[in-house]
Design an enzyme around this catalytic site. Structure first.
Site, short mmCIF file in Angstrom:
data_model
loop_
_atom_site.label_atom_id
_atom_site.label_comp_id
_atom_site.label_asym_id
_atom_site.label_seq_id
_atom_site.Cartn_x
_atom_site.Cartn_y
_atom_site.Cartn_z
N SER A 20 0.82 -1.22 0.00
CA SER A 20 0.00 0.00 0.00
C SER A 20 0.85 1.27 0.00
O SER A 20 1.80 1.41 0.78
CB SER A 20 -0.92 0.01 1.22
OG SER A 20 -1.63 1.24 1.24
N LYS A 71 -13.12 -5.58 2.95
CA LYS A 71 -14.06 -4.47 2.72
C LYS A 71 -15.54 -4.85 2.92
O LYS A 71 -16.36 -3.99 3.21
CB LYS A 71 -13.88 -3.90 1.31
CG LYS A 71 -12.62 -3.07 1.19
CD LYS A 71 -12.46 -2.46 -0.18
CE LYS A 71 -11.15 -1.70 -0.22
NZ LYS A 71 -10.84 -1.16 -1.55
N GLY A 131 -13.50 -9.04 -11.45
CA GLY A 131 -13.53 -9.10 -9.99
C GLY A 131 -14.92 -8.79 -9.48
O GLY A 131 -15.72 -8.11 -10.16
N ARG A 155 -13.78 -14.98 -10.82
CA ARG A 155 -13.34 -16.37 -10.67
C ARG A 155 -14.38 -17.20 -9.95
O ARG A 155 -14.72 -18.30 -10.34
CB ARG A 155 -12.02 -16.36 -9.88
CG ARG A 155 -11.45 -17.71 -9.57
CD ARG A 155 -10.16 -17.58 -8.81
NE ARG A 155 -10.31 -16.89 -7.53
CZ ARG A 155 -9.33 -16.69 -6.66
NH1 ARG A 155 -8.12 -17.11 -6.92
NH2 ARG A 155 -9.56 -16.07 -5.52
#
Ligand code: NAP
Length: 288
Positions: A20, A71, A131, A155
């Site tokens: 990050s 998240k 995603g 996926r």
């Protein structure tokens, strides 16, 4: 900088979190505005998320960012959600208030601002998003009003189905979903104007690859890879070689970070300082 007992703390939690660039950007912003606050990365595995969140609350941190893979899961540990975070179903910014931890989402605003600054036209466009995690949810939410068609390839089919169910109910717009396979991606790209990678592939130097060949990336495409790394991602490299317009994840990082800074401090974020701090890190994935 001198850290004392009065210094406030902000953090980012995730696993991994080492990649990050938020600490660099947020600490530069605190210093520029002479705010006595330090921003620290914490590696928090899923099994420790609840304890970490409780610890932040009890230690009186000012707030924190949430990144991969927390998240969505973090929502159940928060006292309150801002309506945008509730609608998206994902939180990337938390403010510690007198009454409890409040969850926000600044990723949606970050992607819109990044595309606006790069003058990407969304009207009547077909957007393919790779995603179905927290970031993908925010991107779908941000673009669904303006884009003509949204296609999500993931996926794990179950997570794409859940994203579709949740967001179609809240937004009243259709979202198409499919598997993230070479065949379905090649097929989707034939009708795509804007391709966005919102999987975590690309952030660790390439330990896995997207199922995409250079031949699938036609020149008319704009490609945004939000998974930034220290060097250009494989997706952006292929797209650039194919003559596509490419946009790295740094611009989105900057704008979602500026919005988070404003939530924590109530002050206008020093955008130029934050941009310069990110430029110093010389990450890949710039834009052209
Ligand atoms: P997340 O909620 O954990 O979602 C991760 C997504 O990546 C899921 O869709 C997952 O698919 C997929 N994925 C992971 N490994 C994969 C693989 N080997 N093959 C195929 N798919 C794979 O994470 P997130 O918070 O959405 O973040 C996703 C990425 O966006 C991260 O790299 C993050 O750093 C980046 N990001 C950047 C910004 C920015 O400002 N630039 C903002 C937010 C996020 P499954 O559902 O199958 O597990």
């Amino acid at each position: 900088m001198l850290i004392t007992g009065k210094t406030r703390v902000c953090a980012i939690i995730g696993e991994p979190v080492e990649h990050s660039l938020s600490p660099l950007m947020q600490n530069a912003a605190f210093q520029a505005l002479r705010i006595d606050c330090v921003y620290v990365p914490f590696r928090v595995p899923s099994s420790c998320l609840r304890d970490a969140v409780r610890g932040f609350r009890s230690q009186g941190v000012l707030g924190f960012n949430v990144t991969i893979p927390h998240k969505i899961k973090i929502i159940k540990y928060l006292a309150e959600l801002h309506p945008l975070a509730r609608n998206i179903g994902a939180v990337n910014t938390v403010l510690n208030t007198k009454t409890g931890l409040v969850g926000y989402n600044t990723d949606a605003m970050g992607v819109i601002e990044a595309l606006r600054r790069k003058r990407v036209r969304l009207n009547d466009s077909t957007v393919t998003i790779l995603g179905a995690g927290g970031a993908a949810r925010a991107i779908v939410y941000a673009l669904v009003e303006t884009a003509h068609r949204i296609v999500v390839l993931n996926r794990t089919r179950r997570k794409a189905r859940k994203l579709k169910r949740d967001l179609e109910r809240r937004l009243g717009r259709q979202i198409e979903i499919g598997d993230l396979t070479r065949k379905s991606l090649a097929e989707a790209l034939r009708a795509t104007d804007l391709l966005i990678n919102a999987t975590s592939i690309g952030m660790n130097g390439e330990d896995s690859s997207l199922p995409i060949s250079q031949a699938d990336l036609q020149q008319h495409l704009t490609v945004l890879d939000i998974a930034y790394g220290r060097s250009e991602t494989e997706l952006l490299r292929k797209a650039r070689r194919s003559g596509c317009r490419t946009i790295g994840g740094i611009e989105m990082l900057l704008h979602q970070g500026a919005a988070a800074f404003e939530i924590w401090t109530g002050m206008k974020a020093p955008l130029t300082t934050m941009r310069n701090a990110l430029a110093c890190a010389k990450p890949g994935g710039g834009s052209r």
